[in-house]
Scaffold this active site. Structure first.
Site, PDB file in Angstrom:
ATOM      1  CB  CYS A  26       1.697  -9.532  -5.933  1.00  0.00           C
ATOM      2  SG  CYS A  26       3.328  -8.832  -6.013  1.00  0.00           S
ATOM      3  CG  ASP A  27      -0.805 -10.350  -2.944  1.00  0.00           C
ATOM      4  OD1 ASP A  27      -0.694 -11.320  -3.718  1.00  0.00           O
ATOM      5  OD2 ASP A  27      -0.012 -10.137  -2.022  1.00  0.00           O
ATOM      6  CB  CYS A  77       3.367  -6.905  -3.746  1.00  0.00           C
ATOM      7  SG  CYS A  77       3.446  -6.875  -5.542  1.00  0.00           S
TER       8      CYS A  77
END
Ligand code: NDP
Length: 313
Positions: free
Chosen positions: A139-140, A136
């Protein structure tokens, strides 16, 4: 073997399931939620979550899920461990078996079983999970500012993730197994316009290396042909973008799915093709796949279930 009944059964324990449980319990539906194989869902394998509103300093994925879980429990939702193993949606109330053992019946059901990112199946993906391996970018990606990363895949998701990462990272490799991208023309054009994205065609990943965190990947080009060549790239992050698989296998034959297995919703609500059965979160959302959008869908499904109960019971 125990049999029991609920007005509202929620299947799945990601942001969609827990949010549905918060709303359904506050609406006096006394929901029962089955947490499934991975209590807390995909977020429990993420590190820091910085884009969920309400956490100005960020929060870890597991902590966010613990908070949502506690909030659902506070209003009386009954959270149970267990996996739905068989279903019968031809009868009313609906009938389900948990862990091939207990039977439960329900007046309404909210399906929030999520989707699972696909991985290549390398042992190193597990070894470095959370230590440089991610599925992701939204997300990261933030943790890879001014660093070098690789995205695996050649579809629209891979292109989107590579473009997103290219605005943060110093350099982005795309590792594509064919000699072309599968993505739409517009996404391909955007990728090729980015000076810091390098597409490695005809390439497969065979392993990752690094002391503690990912420091590089072992690749093979033109695998199995006379031009076969093994080489390494130095990277700090390895992002999988080879597709997601919605967790809908068990619902096939009852619930209408799209061609890739996602639950099709009827109109602008959370209703599925079966009256009284609703869906929320990634299992019905191939497009946004965010924790906050899944939570919003969970809220909507609980409100739809409540309305259904008021109108039919
Ligand atoms: P896709 O199935 O479209 O693409 C998956 C990519 O991963 C392909 O390039 C595929 O390669 C590659 N791949 C699959 N398995 C492996 C493997 N084992 N090793 C290496 N590479 C692998 O998935 P997406 O998630 O990209 O997209 C899903 C759907 O969502 C699509 O319909 C897409 O159009 C849509 N979407 C639309 C967006 C938009 O419009 N902005 C954004 C994101 C998704 P190969 O081509 O060789 O099979």
């Amino acid at each position: 073997m125990s049999t029991n009944h609920t007005k509202c059964l929620i299947i799945g324990s990601g942001p969609a399931g827990y949010t549905a449980a918060i709303y359904a319990s506050r609406a006096n539906l006394s929901p029962i939620l089955y947490e499934g194989n991975q209590p807390g869902g995909q977020l429990t394998i993420t590190t820091e979550v910085e884009n969920f509103p309400g956490y100005p300093e960020g929060v870890t994925g597991p902590q966010l899920m613990t908070d949502l879980r506690k909030q659902a429990e506070r209003f009386g939702a009954e959270l149970r461990s267990g996996l739905v193993t068989t279903i019968n949606f031809d009868v009313r109330p609906f009938e389900l078996t948990i862990d091939n053992n207990d039977t439960i019946t329900a007046d309404t059901i909210i399906i929030a079983t999520g989707a699972s990112a696909k991985y290549l199946g390398l042992d190193d993906e597990k070894k470095y999970n959370g230590l440089g391996v991610s599925a992701c970018a939204t997300c990261d990606g933030f943790f890879y500012r001014k660093r070098t990363v690789a995205v695996v895949g050649g579809g629209d998701t891979a292109c989107e993730e590579a473009i997103y990462l290219s605005n943060l990272a110093k350099k982005v490799y795309m590792i594509v197994r064919k000699d072309h991208l599968r993505a739409s023309d517009v996404m391909q054009r955007r990728v090729f316009e980015k000076e810091n994205i390098e597409v490695l065609f005809n390439s497969n990943t065979v392993g990752l290396f690094g002391e503690e965190f990912v420091e590089g990947a072992h690749l093979v080009e033109h695998k199995g042909t006379p031009q076969e060549r093994f080489f390494d790239i130095n990277i700090d992050g390895f992002f999988l973008a080879i597709g997601h698989k919605p967790n809908t296998d068990i619902f096939k034959g009852y619930i209408t799915l799209d061609e890739t297995g996602y639950i099709k919703l009827e109109g602008p609500t959370s209703a599925t093709n079966i009256e009284g059965i609703f869906a929320a979160g990634d299992v019905a959302d191939p497009r946004y796949r965010q924790a906050i959008s899944a939570a919003g869908m969970g809220c909507r499904a609980a409100l739809d279930a409540e309305k259904y109960i008021v109108e039919h019971f």
